[in-house]
Design an enzyme around this catalytic site. Structure first.
Site, PDB file in Angstrom:
ATOM      1  N   ALA A 142       0.845  -1.200   0.000  1.00  0.00           N
ATOM      2  CA  ALA A 142       0.000   0.000   0.000  1.00  0.00           C
ATOM      3  C   ALA A 142       0.874   1.241   0.000  1.00  0.00           C
ATOM      4  CB  ALA A 142      -0.938  -0.016   1.213  1.00  0.00           C
ATOM      5  N   GLY A 147      -4.272  11.398  -3.001  1.00  0.00           N
ATOM      6  CA  GLY A 147      -3.645  12.638  -3.435  1.00  0.00           C
ATOM      7  C   GLY A 147      -2.163  12.521  -3.681  1.00  0.00           C
ATOM      8  N   SER A 150       3.153   9.233  -7.818  1.00  0.00           N
ATOM      9  CA  SER A 150       4.567   8.879  -7.892  1.00  0.00           C
ATOM     10  C   SER A 150       5.408   9.563  -6.826  1.00  0.00           C
ATOM     11  CB  SER A 150       5.114   9.235  -9.285  1.00  0.00           C
ATOM     12  OG  SER A 150       4.478   8.471 -10.290  1.00  0.00           O
ATOM     13  N   THR A 176      -3.327  -3.335  -5.645  1.00  0.00           N
ATOM     14  CA  THR A 176      -3.414  -4.644  -6.284  1.00  0.00           C
ATOM     15  C   THR A 176      -3.521  -5.741  -5.226  1.00  0.00           C
ATOM     16  OG1 THR A 176      -2.113  -3.855  -8.148  1.00  0.00           O
ATOM     17  CG2 THR A 176      -2.194  -6.237  -7.807  1.00  0.00           C
ATOM     18  N   GLU A 262      10.980  -4.272  -8.958  1.00  0.00           N
ATOM     19  CA  GLU A 262       9.587  -4.085  -9.361  1.00  0.00           C
ATOM     20  C   GLU A 262       9.510  -3.596 -10.798  1.00  0.00           C
ATOM     21  OE1 GLU A 262       5.723  -1.258  -8.268  1.00  0.00           O
ATOM     22  OE2 GLU A 262       7.364  -1.464  -6.836  1.00  0.00           O
ATOM     23  N   GLN A 299       0.488  -6.618 -48.075  1.00  0.00           N
ATOM     24  CA  GLN A 299       1.795  -6.076 -47.712  1.00  0.00           C
ATOM     25  C   GLN A 299       1.740  -5.276 -46.414  1.00  0.00           C
ATOM     26  OE1 GLN A 299       3.784  -2.822 -50.015  1.00  0.00           O
ATOM     27  NE2 GLN A 299       5.281  -4.436 -50.514  1.00  0.00           N
ATOM     28  N   GLY A 359      -9.375  -5.607 -37.328  1.00  0.00           N
ATOM     29  CA  GLY A 359     -10.553  -4.869 -37.760  1.00  0.00           C
ATOM     30  C   GLY A 359     -11.561  -4.747 -36.625  1.00  0.00           C
TER      31      GLY A 359
END
Length: 400
Positions: A142, A147, A150, A176, A262, A299, A359
């Site tokens: 955690a 707020g 990084s 996670t 990590e 192609q 597609g």
């Protein structure tokens, strides 16, 4: 035309198959095959169900533990597989090749288990690692707050020592394994020193823990089978002995020591996901026809796949070079950042170009390429954004 199909497909296989990483051994080959069979049997058939439920089943962690796929690089004396980072790498590669993004063993085995093994006391290792290796305990870390992304030095979650307990208040987000986590490494501020000097890592055992609350399951655009949640701590008390490493105020330094591993495991996932996307697309364009011939006969299709395969090999070479350095204990933060930035950027690019060859079907969730596309996007954000990675790389250019 049929002969051309096999020739072109063979050329792609030559690019991706005839390369062997310098760190691979017969032992990792055996583990790779074992992991591939387990994933084909227990993971791939459940991907859509996990996506709908926003989580894997709790029992799946026990299955993975029984199969020896948890904590592969933790010593056997603590219940692990006794391997090296190479063993974790092949498991992560096979998961990425299969297009899995629901089971985040990397967080559990490569990140949380190694925080405990590398930084914990002997008592802490014996207390938590065997359960993590068996699947009895699921690990989470955690760091991120609502707020604070990084910028880890801006963390506000606070832990105050009260007798023989830490009293923790605060909240975390984007966690996670948030649904199933039994053991959480919490980054908290334990003193009034500015920036990183006030941070510590404290482990919480969540079972029947008063003041611990799991928030909502976050609605993500990708990795929807992964149980990402908010966590809340309200006067949550954990034993003082749960301070990781037993020394207060060392959290920021501890984080910096572990982040290269990590970031490297994210790079490995990214480069392998590129390969998975290319292979998935080759299968599709061989079988799908347009204007009376296989899509592979055009192609543009050939050029796109040739570019993606070549770039994938370049990314694999970089990540394998960094993996070899890491196994030798020589990987630098800048090298790990370079691998993470390049591989995750390429992962999004390759998935996007490959999806285009499908597609309209590429836009359908039932096709794995659609999940590869949406799952890729977060790779450029977590573990430190790619912008931060570039700053870390650029620091190496400065002269004293």
């Amino acid at each position: 035309m049929l002969a051309f199909r096999f020739t072109f497909e063979g050329a792609i296989d030559m690019i991706l198959d005839n390369y062997r990483a310098p760190w691979e051994t017969e032992e990792t080959d055996a583990l790779r095959l074992h992991a591939r069979e387990f994933i084909a049997r227990e993971v791939t058939p459940n991907e859509l169900k996990w996506e709908e439920n926003h989580q894997v089943e709790r029992e799946f962690w026990n299955k993975a533990g029984d199969a020896g796929l948890l904590c592969a690089s933790i010593p056997e004396e603590y219940g692990g597989g006794g391997g090296t980072f190479a063993h974790e790498a092949v498991i992560q590669q096979e998961l990425a090749l299969a297009g899995d993004s629901a089971w985040h063993n990397g967080v559990h085995s490569v990140i949380v288990a190694h925080y405990i093994y590398q930084l914990g006391t002997e008592e802490q290792r014996k207390r938590w690692l065997p359960g993590m290796a068996s699947g009895e305990l699921v690990g989470a870390i955690a760091m991120t707050e609502p707020g604070t992304g990084s910028d880890l030095q801006a963390i506000k979650t606070r832990a105050e020592l009260d007798g023989d307990e830490w009293v923790i208040n605060g909240s975390k987000t984007f966690i996670t394994n948030g649904t199933h986590c039994d053991v959480v490494v919490i980054v908290a501020r334990t003193n009034d020193q500015p920036g990183g000097r006030g941070l510590s890592l404290i482990v919480a055992e969540t079972k029947d823990l008063e003041g611990f609350e799991r928030g909502r399951v976050l609605d993500k655009i990708g990795q929807r089978g992964q149980d990402t949640r908010e966590l809340f701590f309200t006067d949550m008390r954990v034993p003082a002995d749960n301070l990781l490493g037993g020394k207060e105020g060392m959290g920021f330094l501890q984080l910096m020591q572990q982040l290269p591993q990590e970031r490297l495991i994210l790079a490995i996932a990214g480069s392998s996901a590129c390969e998975g996307a290319v292979r998935e697309t080759i299968r599709y364009v061989n079988d799908r026809e347009a204007f009376g011939r296989p899509i592979l006969g055009f192609q543009n299709t050939q050029f796109v796949l040739a570019e993606c395969a070549s770039e994938t090999l370049a990314a694999k070479t970089l990540t394998d070079h960094c993996t070899a350095l890491h196994i030798e204990g020589k990987l630098t933060p800048a090298q790990a950042s370079a691998a993470k930035y390049l591989a995750s950027d390429l992962q999004s690019s390759v998935a996007d170009r490959c999806l285009q060859l499908f597609g309209g079907y590429g836009f359908m969730r039932e096709y794995p390429i659609s999940r590869m596309y949406t799952d890729a996007r977060v790779q450029r954000i977590y573990g430190g954004t790619n912008e931060i990675m570039k700053l870390l790389i650029a620091r190496e250019f400065k002269q004293d």
